[in-house]
Design a protein around this motif. Sequence first.
Motif, PDB file in Angstrom:
ATOM      1  N   ASP A 133       0.962  -1.214  -0.062  1.00 59.64           N
ATOM      2  CA  ASP A 133       0.024   0.099  -0.104  1.00 59.64           C
ATOM      3  C   ASP A 133       0.797   1.388   0.059  1.00 59.64           C
ATOM      4  O   ASP A 133       1.973   1.253   0.753  1.00 59.64           O
ATOM      5  CB  ASP A 133      -0.723   0.014   1.317  1.00 59.64           C
ATOM      6  CG  ASP A 133      -1.827   0.906   1.118  1.00 59.64           C
ATOM      7  OD1 ASP A 133      -1.630   2.199   1.099  1.00 59.64           O
ATOM      8  OD2 ASP A 133      -3.218   0.684   1.005  1.00 59.64           O
ATOM      9  N   SER A 180      -8.296  -6.408  -8.916  1.00 60.53           N
ATOM     10  CA  SER A 180      -7.276  -5.075  -8.985  1.00 60.53           C
ATOM     11  C   SER A 180      -6.735  -4.618 -10.117  1.00 60.53           C
ATOM     12  O   SER A 180      -6.191  -3.312 -10.289  1.00 60.53           O
ATOM     13  CB  SER A 180      -6.019  -5.466  -8.016  1.00 60.53           C
ATOM     14  OG  SER A 180      -6.523  -5.679  -6.650  1.00 60.53           O
ATOM     15  N   ARG A 183      -8.988  -1.514 -10.557  1.00 58.32           N
ATOM     16  CA  ARG A 183      -9.164  -0.507  -9.839  1.00 58.32           C
ATOM     17  C   ARG A 183      -7.985   0.532  -9.862  1.00 58.32           C
ATOM     18  O   ARG A 183      -6.822   0.368 -10.374  1.00 58.32           O
ATOM     19  CB  ARG A 183      -9.012  -1.092  -8.534  1.00 58.32           C
ATOM     20  CG  ARG A 183      -9.827  -2.395  -7.976  1.00 58.32           C
ATOM     21  CD  ARG A 183      -9.517  -2.919  -6.616  1.00 58.32           C
ATOM     22  NE  ARG A 183     -10.300  -4.191  -6.301  1.00 58.32           N
ATOM     23  CZ  ARG A 183     -11.637  -4.053  -5.917  1.00 58.32           C
ATOM     24  NH1 ARG A 183     -12.074  -2.850  -5.648  1.00 58.32           N
ATOM     25  NH2 ARG A 183     -12.107  -5.198  -5.566  1.00 58.32           N
ATOM     26  N   SER A 187      -1.445   0.654  -4.873  1.00 60.68           N
ATOM     27  CA  SER A 187      -0.554  -0.276  -4.106  1.00 60.68           C
ATOM     28  C   SER A 187       0.186  -1.044  -5.208  1.00 60.68           C
ATOM     29  O   SER A 187       0.076  -0.980  -6.440  1.00 60.68           O
ATOM     30  CB  SER A 187      -1.268  -1.427  -3.382  1.00 60.68           C
ATOM     31  OG  SER A 187      -1.897  -2.349  -4.229  1.00 60.68           O
ATOM     32  N   THR A 190      -1.556  -3.774  -6.842  1.00 61.55           N
ATOM     33  CA  THR A 190      -2.477  -3.484  -8.031  1.00 61.55           C
ATOM     34  C   THR A 190      -1.899  -3.041  -9.096  1.00 61.55           C
ATOM     35  O   THR A 190      -2.027  -3.394 -10.195  1.00 61.55           O
ATOM     36  CB  THR A 190      -3.170  -2.314  -7.535  1.00 61.55           C
ATOM     37  OG1 THR A 190      -3.830  -2.610  -6.206  1.00 61.55           O
ATOM     38  CG2 THR A 190      -4.401  -1.823  -8.217  1.00 61.55           C
ATOM     39  N   PRO A 221     -11.647 -10.933  -4.583  1.00 61.35           N
ATOM     40  CA  PRO A 221     -11.454 -11.488  -3.472  1.00 61.35           C
ATOM     41  C   PRO A 221     -11.799 -13.091  -3.642  1.00 61.35           C
ATOM     42  O   PRO A 221     -13.131 -13.155  -3.465  1.00 61.35           O
ATOM     43  CB  PRO A 221     -12.197 -10.689  -2.374  1.00 61.35           C
ATOM     44  CG  PRO A 221     -12.154  -9.537  -2.896  1.00 61.35           C
ATOM     45  CD  PRO A 221     -12.410  -9.743  -4.516  1.00 61.35           C
ATOM     46  N   ASN A 239     -19.514  -6.990  -2.039  1.00 62.43           N
ATOM     47  CA  ASN A 239     -19.374  -6.807  -3.421  1.00 62.43           C
ATOM     48  C   ASN A 239     -21.081  -7.230  -3.843  1.00 62.43           C
ATOM     49  O   ASN A 239     -21.875  -7.337  -3.011  1.00 62.43           O
ATOM     50  CB  ASN A 239     -18.608  -7.732  -4.074  1.00 62.43           C
ATOM     51  CG  ASN A 239     -18.592  -9.072  -3.824  1.00 62.43           C
ATOM     52  OD1 ASN A 239     -19.595  -9.676  -3.301  1.00 62.43           O
ATOM     53  ND2 ASN A 239     -17.931  -9.862  -4.058  1.00 62.43           N
ATOM     54  N   SER A 276     -16.609  -7.007  -8.303  1.00 65.24           N
ATOM     55  CA  SER A 276     -15.603  -6.025  -7.621  1.00 65.24           C
ATOM     56  C   SER A 276     -14.868  -5.497  -9.065  1.00 65.24           C
ATOM     57  O   SER A 276     -14.390  -6.219  -9.741  1.00 65.24           O
ATOM     58  CB  SER A 276     -15.052  -6.911  -6.902  1.00 65.24           C
ATOM     59  OG  SER A 276     -15.647  -7.311  -5.737  1.00 65.24           O
ATOM     60  N   ASP A 283     -15.955  -2.025  -2.363  1.00 66.13           N
ATOM     61  CA  ASP A 283     -15.452  -3.014  -1.353  1.00 66.13           C
ATOM     62  C   ASP A 283     -13.968  -2.884  -0.903  1.00 66.13           C
ATOM     63  O   ASP A 283     -13.601  -3.554  -0.172  1.00 66.13           O
ATOM     64  CB  ASP A 283     -15.510  -4.261  -2.061  1.00 66.13           C
ATOM     65  CG  ASP A 283     -14.683  -4.335  -3.568  1.00 66.13           C
ATOM     66  OD1 ASP A 283     -14.751  -3.267  -4.023  1.00 66.13           O
ATOM     67  OD2 ASP A 283     -14.292  -5.511  -3.862  1.00 66.13           O
ATOM     68  N   VAL A 284     -13.619  -1.787  -1.300  1.00 67.10           N
ATOM     69  CA  VAL A 284     -12.062  -1.625  -0.923  1.00 67.10           C
ATOM     70  C   VAL A 284     -12.088  -0.095   0.010  1.00 67.10           C
ATOM     71  O   VAL A 284     -12.479   0.749  -0.785  1.00 67.10           O
ATOM     72  CB  VAL A 284     -11.133  -1.719  -1.873  1.00 67.10           C
ATOM     73  CG1 VAL A 284      -9.646  -1.271  -1.659  1.00 67.10           C
ATOM     74  CG2 VAL A 284     -11.099  -3.130  -2.507  1.00 67.10           C
ATOM     75  N   ASN A 285     -11.298   0.101   0.636  1.00 68.48           N
ATOM     76  CA  ASN A 285     -11.025   1.428   1.474  1.00 68.48           C
ATOM     77  C   ASN A 285      -9.631   2.040   0.575  1.00 68.48           C
ATOM     78  O   ASN A 285      -8.698   1.627   0.581  1.00 68.48           O
ATOM     79  CB  ASN A 285     -10.719   1.424   2.812  1.00 68.48           C
ATOM     80  CG  ASN A 285     -11.959   0.952   3.710  1.00 68.48           C
ATOM     81  OD1 ASN A 285     -13.163   1.468   3.349  1.00 68.48           O
ATOM     82  ND2 ASN A 285     -11.663   0.219   4.572  1.00 68.48           N
ATOM     83  N   TYR A 286      -9.971   3.205   0.420  1.00 67.88           N
ATOM     84  CA  TYR A 286      -8.894   4.064  -0.022  1.00 67.88           C
ATOM     85  C   TYR A 286      -8.560   5.208   0.641  1.00 67.88           C
ATOM     86  O   TYR A 286      -9.298   6.167   0.570  1.00 67.88           O
ATOM     87  CB  TYR A 286      -9.219   4.825  -1.737  1.00 67.88           C
ATOM     88  CG  TYR A 286      -9.642   3.569  -2.755  1.00 67.88           C
ATOM     89  CD1 TYR A 286      -8.346   3.088  -3.429  1.00 67.88           C
ATOM     90  CD2 TYR A 286     -10.474   3.027  -2.958  1.00 67.88           C
ATOM     91  CE1 TYR A 286      -8.445   2.247  -4.513  1.00 67.88           C
ATOM     92  CE2 TYR A 286     -10.850   1.970  -3.951  1.00 67.88           C
ATOM     93  CZ  TYR A 286      -9.671   1.573  -4.738  1.00 67.88           C
ATOM     94  OH  TYR A 286      -9.604   0.609  -5.635  1.00 67.88           O
TER      95      TYR A 286
END
Length: 288
Positions: A133, A180, A183, A187, A190, A221, A239, A276, A283-286
Motif C-alpha cells: 500500500d 485489482s 481498480r 498499491s 495493484t 477476493p 460486493n 468487484s 468494497d475497498v478502502n482508499y
Amino acid sequence: MSIKKYLKRAFVFLLHGIPERHVIANITKLAPNEMLKGRTALITGATSGIGFEIAKSYLEAGAKVIITGRDKDRIQHACSLLKSIHQNYIVHGIQMNNCDVPIFKEKLEEMLRWKDINQIDILVNNAGVLGGDIRDTTETEYDNIVNTNLKGVFFLSQMIGHYYKEQHIEGNILNIASSSSLRPAASAYTITKWGIRGLTLGLAKILTPYGIIVNGIAPGPTATRMIFKESNTDITFKNPIGRCAMPEEIANMAVFLVSNMGRSIVGDIIYMTGGSGLITLDDVNYEF
C-alpha cells in the motif's frame, strides 16, 4: 435467526433499501474428464489456494501437473495431497522462487529430464503476493511484490514462449490477474495486476501466430488463506454478489480456457470478481 442478526439485517435494509442476503456458495465443480488428457501443466505458486485448486482440476481433467513454490516442505505436502486423490495422478513439485529469474532455464531443463514428462504445454502464472500500500510500503516490500507478481511472470513467459516456438508446441499461457487490474492503482500489488492485464494482451498479440493461446483470469477476493485466516469460514464480502469467489470456481474456468474448447478466446481476461472492480469499487478502502 438470532435477535442480533435480525437487527443487523433490518438496519442494512433501512439504511440502503437492500435486504441483507444469507450467502451460500452453490458451486458446480467439473466432474473428472479428459479435457486435458495427454497434456502437462506447469503451475507457479500452487502449494495452496487458487493454484492448488487449479492443479487439482487439471489432474481431474487428465493432465500431468508440475507445481512450484518457495518452501520445500509445503511443496512436498501439496504433492502428497494431490497424489492421494487418485493413485494414477502424475504430480511433480519443484522449488522455484519467481523472483529468481536466472534459475528459470535450469529449472525448465530439470523438469524436462523427468522420465514421465515429455514436454510442457500449459503454463499457469499464478504465483503472487499481496501488499505494498502506498501509505506505508518500503522499497524492499515494493521490489519483492513487483519482482514476484510481474517481473517473474514476464521472464517465465518469455522463456516458455521461446520453448513453445522452438519445439513447435501449440500450448497455452494462462495468467492469473485480479479485480485489482481494474481498480485505481494505490498499491504495488495493484500496479502489478495492471501489468499482468497488459502483458496478457501483448503475449497474445505476439504468440498467437505460432498457435500459442494466451488468456487470463481475474478473480475478485477469493476464499483462500492469502486473504483469510484458515479458521475463518465466513465468505461474506461487500460486493454485488455478497460473497467471495471460491477457488473451485476459478479452477473450473482455468480448465476450460486451456482446453480445446477455449482456443478461440485470445488475449482475454475473464473477470470472476463478483462485480468487484467492474461495477463497484466500494468494497475497498482508499485512504492515505
